[in-house]
Design a protein around this motif. Structure first.
Motif, short mmCIF file in Angstrom:
data_model
loop_
_atom_site.label_atom_id
_atom_site.label_comp_id
_atom_site.label_asym_id
_atom_site.label_seq_id
_atom_site.Cartn_x
_atom_site.Cartn_y
_atom_site.Cartn_z
N ASN A 106 27.03 -63.06 -80.00
CA ASN A 106 27.58 -63.77 -81.14
C ASN A 106 27.02 -65.20 -81.13
N PRO A 107 26.33 -65.61 -82.17
CA PRO A 107 25.77 -66.97 -82.22
C PRO A 107 26.84 -68.06 -82.08
N THR A 108 28.07 -67.74 -82.53
CA THR A 108 29.17 -68.70 -82.40
C THR A 108 29.49 -68.93 -80.93
N LEU B 213 19.60 -72.44 -75.04
CA LEU B 213 18.84 -71.37 -74.37
C LEU B 213 19.55 -70.88 -73.12
N THR B 214 20.11 -71.80 -72.35
CA THR B 214 20.85 -71.41 -71.14
C THR B 214 22.09 -70.63 -71.52
N ALA B 215 22.80 -71.10 -72.52
CA ALA B 215 24.02 -70.41 -72.97
C ALA B 215 23.68 -69.01 -73.47
N GLU B 216 22.62 -68.90 -74.26
CA GLU B 216 22.22 -67.60 -74.79
C GLU B 216 21.80 -66.65 -73.67
N LYS C 89 26.15 -59.31 -70.90
CA LYS C 89 26.36 -58.31 -71.96
C LYS C 89 27.21 -58.83 -73.12
N GLY C 90 27.08 -60.13 -73.41
CA GLY C 90 27.80 -60.71 -74.54
C GLY C 90 29.22 -61.14 -74.21
#
Length: 123
Positions: A85-87, A101-104, A111-112
């Motif tokens: 989720n981008p949020t 980038l680190t968070a993503e 696994k989200g």
């Protein structure tokens, strides 16, 4: 010749004999030092490397490197397939003051799961 002159001759002869004795001792010391130096500087003959062994080792290294690269590519494909989720990325990046980038990446590795990603980043 006087007694003083004879003493000088005897002293000179003794000094010459001592000098010869020192020369003999110095010669022995030099020989011992030379032998010791030879022992220190003796070189074991360089071994010839078997070219087939070298080629086999190089091939093993190349295949190992390629296998690591292939595993890394597979892992990146797996992570890219994870839906996130981008949020969640925005929230984690802002709250933990880290880059997106680190968070993503952390979200994808978990696994989200945002809670697991935050816990991972806090430890």
């Amino acid at each position: 010749m006087g007694a003083a002159a004879e003493e000088k001759v005897v002293a000179a002869a003794a000094a010459g004999g001592a000098a010869e004795g020192n020369a003999a001792v110095d010669s022995k010391d030099l020989q011992q030092q030379s032998k010791a130096l030879d022992k220190l500087t003796d070189h074991v003959e360089d071994r010839q490397l078997d070219s087939s062994r070298v080629q086999a080792a190089m091939a093993a290294l190349a295949s190992s490197k390629e296998a690591d690269l292939k595993a890394r590519r597979l892992r990146e494909k797996e992570l890219a397939a994870v839906k996130i989720n981008p949020t969640d990325v925005e929230i984690i990046a802002n709250v933990l003051e880290s880059d997106k980038l680190t968070a993503e990446r952390t979200l994808r590795e978990h696994k989200g799961d945002a809670v697991a990603a935050v816990r991972s980043l806090l430890h």
